[in-house]
Design a protein around this motif. Structure first.
Motif, short mmCIF file in Angstrom:
data_model
loop_
_atom_site.label_atom_id
_atom_site.label_comp_id
_atom_site.label_asym_id
_atom_site.label_seq_id
_atom_site.Cartn_x
_atom_site.Cartn_y
_atom_site.Cartn_z
N LEU A 124 22.24 39.50 83.00
CA LEU A 124 23.34 39.18 82.07
C LEU A 124 22.82 38.69 80.72
N TYR A 125 21.83 37.78 80.72
CA TYR A 125 21.40 37.19 79.45
C TYR A 125 20.63 38.17 78.58
N PRO A 126 19.72 38.96 79.16
CA PRO A 126 19.11 40.00 78.31
C PRO A 126 20.13 41.03 77.82
N LEU A 127 21.08 41.41 78.67
CA LEU A 127 22.12 42.34 78.24
C LEU A 127 22.88 41.78 77.04
N ALA A 128 23.17 40.48 77.09
CA ALA A 128 23.95 39.85 76.01
C ALA A 128 23.23 39.92 74.66
N GLU A 129 21.89 40.07 74.69
CA GLU A 129 21.15 40.21 73.43
C GLU A 129 21.45 41.54 72.74
N ALA A 142 35.01 40.79 80.95
CA ALA A 142 34.37 40.40 79.69
C ALA A 142 32.99 39.82 80.00
N LEU A 143 31.98 40.27 79.25
CA LEU A 143 30.63 39.75 79.48
C LEU A 143 30.60 38.23 79.30
N SER A 144 31.38 37.73 78.33
CA SER A 144 31.39 36.28 78.08
C SER A 144 31.84 35.50 79.32
N GLU A 145 32.79 36.07 80.07
CA GLU A 145 33.26 35.41 81.29
C GLU A 145 32.16 35.39 82.35
N LEU A 146 31.45 36.51 82.48
CA LEU A 146 30.37 36.59 83.46
C LEU A 146 29.25 35.61 83.11
N LEU A 147 28.95 35.50 81.82
CA LEU A 147 27.91 34.57 81.38
C LEU A 147 28.33 33.13 81.68
N ALA A 148 29.60 32.82 81.41
CA ALA A 148 30.08 31.45 81.61
C ALA A 148 29.99 31.04 83.08
#
Ligand code: ROI
Length: 165
Positions: A124-129, A142-148
């Motif tokens: 998730l965190y590398p994808l978010a980059e 939403a990626l933000s929800e998965l990260l949270a």
């Protein structure tokens, strides 16, 4: 062309070098281009008793069909000495199709978005980059929800130009 994200992982035989070699190999796939590479991250294995993993995510623009890409990724894994056998065992190289454009795929060989994505901070965190902060997956999450819901805790981002430990 589809925008595909590939998760890379290694915990044997100089993991960072394995990842760099794999990224070079991805760049040689037919009708494809690497359009982004995340930082490299290290973390403990989800399974105890294995060496730490190095993980990253690559963005690939490709005209290959999903199963053709999967075949190509497995060929790269085999090329880099991946021995299949022990499920979840340590590996020189693991390449996973994390996202394939807007496609949702659910067949025995391939599930996209990747089945364990929500539980894997090292994806998730590398994808978010590599995507905008309002990025939404093909299945509507939403990626933000998965990260949270998936703490960064335990991940270590490697400095640029990583040396192998
Ligand atoms: N743990 C981490 N940190 N990174 C991986 O890529 C990884 N891959 C696996 C298991 C064994 C689940 N643990 C992992 O297959």
């Amino acid at each position: 062309m589809e925008q595909v994200f590939i998760g890379l992982g290694s915990n044997l035989a100089q993991p960072s070098a394995q990842l760099r070699q794999a990224i070079t190999a991805l760049g040689t796939l037919p009708n494809s281009a690497v359009t982004g590479t995340s930082s490299f991250y290290t973390s403990d294995s989800l399974l105890p008793g294995q060496p730490r993993y190095t993980n990253a995510v690559v963005a690939l623009a490709t005209a290959l069909a999903p199963l053709a890409l999967l075949d190509a990724l497995q060929a790269i894994e085999a090329d880099q000495g991946r021995e299949r056998g022990v499920r979840w065992g340590p590996r020189t190289l693991d390449l996973d199709i994390v996202l394939f454009g807007e496609h949702v795929i659910d067949i025995p060989r391939l599930k996209v978005p990747h089945y364990h994505l929500h539980a894997r901070p090292f994806v998730l965190y590398p994808l978010a980059e590599l995507v905008p902060s309002d990025f939404v997956l093909a299945d509507g999450r939403a990626l933000s929800e998965l990260l949270a819901a998936c703490p960064f805790q335990g991940l270590e981002r490697m400095a640029a130009g990583p040396a192998d430990a």
